[in-house]
Design an enzyme around this catalytic site. Structure first.
Site, PDB file in Angstrom:
ATOM      1  CD  GLU A 185      61.656  56.767  69.563  1.00 25.20           C
ATOM      2  OE1 GLU A 185      60.910  57.428  70.320  1.00 25.20           O
ATOM      3  OE2 GLU A 185      62.690  57.244  69.055  1.00 25.20           O
TER       4      GLU A 185
ATOM      5  CG  PHE B 278      74.913  61.345  72.610  1.00 25.21           C
ATOM      6  CD1 PHE B 278      74.218  62.140  73.513  1.00 25.21           C
ATOM      7  CD2 PHE B 278      74.446  61.240  71.313  1.00 25.21           C
ATOM      8  CE1 PHE B 278      73.072  62.820  73.114  1.00 25.21           C
ATOM      9  CE2 PHE B 278      73.301  61.921  70.910  1.00 25.21           C
ATOM     10  CZ  PHE B 278      72.611  62.717  71.813  1.00 25.21           C
ATOM     11  CD  GLN B 279      70.462  59.785  71.049  1.00 23.47           C
ATOM     12  OE1 GLN B 279      70.716  59.197  69.987  1.00 23.47           O
ATOM     13  NE2 GLN B 279      69.437  60.624  71.161  1.00 23.47           N
TER      14      GLN B 279
ATOM     15  CE  LYS C 203      76.268  55.794  63.014  1.00 22.77           C
ATOM     16  NZ  LYS C 203      76.231  57.235  63.291  1.00 22.77           N
TER      17      LYS C 203
ATOM     18  CG  MET D  75      38.669  51.238  85.421  1.00 25.11           C
ATOM     19  SD  MET D  75      36.994  50.571  85.583  1.00 25.11           S
ATOM     20  CE  MET D  75      36.835  49.649  84.058  1.00 25.11           C
TER      21      MET D  75
END
Lengths: 578, 163
Positions: free
Chosen positions: A51, A113-114, A163, A484
């Site tokens: 993502e 969940f999630q 959802k 760097m």
């Protein structure tokens, strides 16, 4: 009126908003939306491999086109993985709409969940966010989200959708709102004419002026007006890291980038300036160095669309809140109407002084790096790429030394060509951003300048490039260390290289690229540089990973002295200080 | 310098957390905070007190204005204004203390709103300074519990904060 489910409504609203491309990754809470995407034509969805990649791709797409980038992710880890990319877009004021699935409304707060509180997680790094409670709200929320993301000072907007709201069973009448009225949001428009008049008078009185232009000029499509203004007045221009390309990099009035790794001439001219015209820039700490030592003799005119950017770190003598375009346009009209010009002999003297600085330590009057050693120097690699691509490529970058070398040596003549994570400094940005640019401009040359450290932070996107046939060039300036970090450790920690080297653990990038179906190429010697680059850039239909071994001991210079240094206090090499 | 900033914002879920988040995110202080819906149910009015120099206060008001939910705001301390805070305090009051406490309450124009054989519950309203003075007058040993509402305020005269 047509009846649509929440999921179909969302997709239809995106179509009505003119969205062509979504970068995303499916998952449980987003599946109703993904099914709606499957059943439509019009919007293309690119499946990324992580993502974070989706947000950077949408970001690159937005920077290259000026349109709003769109991301679709699921709840929980899908949403949290997007956070780094949202923060990147927020820091650089990039228009982006991120749609995240959420657990069903009745499960919110139950540690389902999630489940993650996405609105809460993203709150400090978004311009605004919405939690959609009912499907009927979707069209208006989408309309508002795109309006907020793309107007004023642009930024990312999150739409979190439980959802149940997108379920395919319940259908509602759909109409996309034509107009919006938001009493609590009025982005700045034209600047205050009285203030612009004051600014013009100050510009006309200037004897040692500098125009300091930032990312706002690129984002606000103000490059042409800025160029006209600078050329009319014959004023020198410096660009910030975010502003590169806002003024033509190969024009003689361009001083190069300013700030921590800015050119000697840009930083020194800023320090000695009597009038600074700051346009769409925000006096970032990587630009000003120590604020109370910043440009002691300068009167500051500051044009910005965001009032909170004005007088935040450096007090503006003439603040102007407005869009870069409208303010510059009005300034030019006033200048043309008045027919006055600044004191020409003073401006000539100022240019003589600047040319002297250029001659002494300028980056573009002579190579300021060794060319007698065996190893390739990163600077010469960037210059060679600039030459081969006629300075006309879209260049994305990761973060570190390679980013600074690209900023210094790839002189951008056009805006929206230089695409890098300036504010947040996000390693892993370059490759997914390049894919977003390529998706927007399939015929353009797109180069991702990266390092062997940064590229490994989103290297999984090589697979996305394969799936959607997005042939980009990956130019890896391989110095076998976190360059760097190492530079700072060498300069400030007596060379103790704490965790900045990999001890023989680097992968064979050529084989890795080949494993994903791409081409790989290794460049180690100076005599093969131009030939091999020409060969790589002649390939238009494949992604080419060009692994260039460069001198690992090289540092980025100039480098401003910290802490407590002024603009003009710089290291010019490992041994030379101003 | 202490400032009272009054904010009119959309009465939407999350609006308050954005304001509070802004303060912690940018390192600004909140001394007190009150919030409630207004006569227009779509709007809430939030009043907060904060401490900072002019530069900091300017940044605070600019950043508050940037929040999409914020409709309008005013720094009440810029002009003449009325400010009020409500204090409820449970005070030990036995024997001779009962009269003594009652006298203090009268001096500060407070009210005793609940009584037990050992305790008074006292209500006082006024500026934060007055409430501080009242608590000091009571003396620490008699105070059992204190609750303060935070500051609310409104401009004097015909100036109004509305849309």
């Amino acid at each position: 009126m047509e009846l649509l489910s929440g999921g179909d409504m969302l997709v239809r609203a995106l179509q009505d908003e003119g969205v062509e491309l979504i970068f995303g990754y499916p998952g449980g809470s987003a599946l109703h939306i993904y099914d709606a995407i499957f059943r439509q034509k019009g919007i293309k969805h690119l499946l990324v491999r992580h993502e974070q990649g989706a947000t950077h791709s949408a970001d690159g797409y937005a920077r290259a086109t000026g349109k709003t980038g769109v991301v679709l992710v699921t709840s929980g880890p899908g949403a949290t993985n997007a956070i780094t990319g949202i923060a990147t877009a927020y820091m650089d004021s990039i228009p982006m709409v991120v749609i995240s699935g959420q657990v069903p409304s009745d499960k919110i707060g139950e540690d389902a969940f999630q489940e993650t509180d996405m609105v809460g997680c993203s709150r400090p790094i978004v311009k605004h966010s919405f939690l959609v409670k009912k499907a009927e709200e979707i069209p208006e929320v989408v309309k508002k989200a795109f309006y907020i993301a793309s107007t004023g000072r642009p930024g990312p907007v999150v739409i979190d959708i439980p959802k149940d709201v997108t379920n395919p069973v319940d259908r509602y009448p759909y109409a996309y709102p034509e107009k919006l009225r938001m009493r609590s949001y009025t982005p700045a428009g034209k600047g205050h004419t009285g203030q612009i008049r004051k600014a013009v008078a100050l510009l006309l009185s200037a004897k040692r002026p500098v125009i300091y232009a930032g990312g706002g000029v690129v984002q606000g499509d103000g490059s042409e007006l800025l160029t006209e203004l600078a050329q009319r007045l014959n004023f020198p221009v410096t660009n910030t890291l975010m502003g590169l390309g806002a003024y033509p990099g190969t024009d003689k009035r361009f001083l190069g980038m300013l700030g921590m790794h800015g050119t000697f001439e840009a930083n020194t001219a800023m320090h000695h300036a009597d009038v600074i015209l700051a346009v769409g820039a925000r006096f970032d700490d990587r630009v000003t160095n120590t604020p109370n030592k910043f440009c002691p003799g300068a009167k500051v005119i500051h044009i910005d669309v965001d009032p909170a950017s004005i007088s935040k770190t450096i007090t503006a003598d003439v603040p102007i809140v407005g869009t870069v375009q409208s303010v510059l346009k009005e300034m030019l009209e006033m200048l043309k109407a008045s027919k006055e010009m600044p004191d020409q002999s003073a401006i000539v003297d100022w240019w003589r002084q600047i040319d002297d600085w250029r001659e002494r330590h300028g980056l573009y009057t002579a190579p300021r790096y060794r060319t007698d050693g065996d190893m390739l120097m990163p600077q010469e690699v960037i210059s060679a790429v600039h030459q081969i691509t006629n300075g006309d490529a879209y260049v994305t970058s990761d973060v570190g030394q390679h980013q600074m070398f690209a900023a210094q040596y790839y002189l951008f003549d056009k805006p929206r060509r230089w695409i890098n994570s300036g504010g947040l400094g996000t390693m892993g940005f370059g490759l997914p951003a390049a894919l977003g640019v390529k998706a927007a401009h399939p015929d353009a040359e797109v180069v991702c300048v990266t390092g062997e450290g940064s590229i490994q932070m989103c290297i999984q996107e090589l697979s996305t490039a394969t799936q959607y046939n997005l042939p980009v060039k990956i130019l890896c300036l391989n110095n076998q260390a976190l360059g760097m970090v190492k530079q700072w450790q060498e300069m400030q920690y007596e060379g103790r290289l704490s965790n900045s080297v990999y001890e023989e653990s680097l992968p064979d990038f050529i084989k890795l690229a080949e494993a994903y179906g791409h081409l790989g190429m290794k460049i180690e010697h100076r005599d093969e540089l131009h030939g091999k680059l020409a060969e790589a850039f002649a390939i238009k239909d494949r992604t080419v990973f060009i692994d260039v071994y460069v001198d690992p001991s090289e540092h980025v210079y100039p480098m401003q002295v910290m802490p407590n240094g002024s603009m003009r206090d710089m290291w010019l090499s490992k041994t030379e200080r101003t | 310098m202490r400032r009272i900033i009054s904010v009119l914002m959309e009465n939407e879920p999350g609006a308050l957390s954005r304001v509070v988040g802004l303060f912690s995110q940018r390192g600004y202080n909140i001394e007190s905070l009150t919030v409630a819906p207004t006569e227009d149910a779509t709007l809430s009015r939030l009043t907060l007190t904060t401490i900072g120099d002019d530069h900091k206060i300017e940044q605070i008001t600019k950043n508050l204005n940037k929040l999409i939910d914020v409709v309008k705001l005013v720094d009440l301390t810029e002009g003449s204004h009325i400010e009020r805070e409500l204090l409820l305090v449970k005070v030990r009051a036995t024997g001779a203390q009962r009269d003594e406490v009652k006298r203090s309450v009268d001096i500060f124009r407070g009210q005793i709103v609940d009584v037990t054989s050992n305790m008074y519950t006292v209500q006082v309203s006024g500026t934060s300074e007055k409430l501080d003075a009242f608590l000091q007058a009571l003396g620490e040993h008699t105070i059992m519990e204190v609750v303060r509402s935070g500051v609310s305020g409104i401009a004097r005269g015909e100036k109004i904060l509305s849309i």
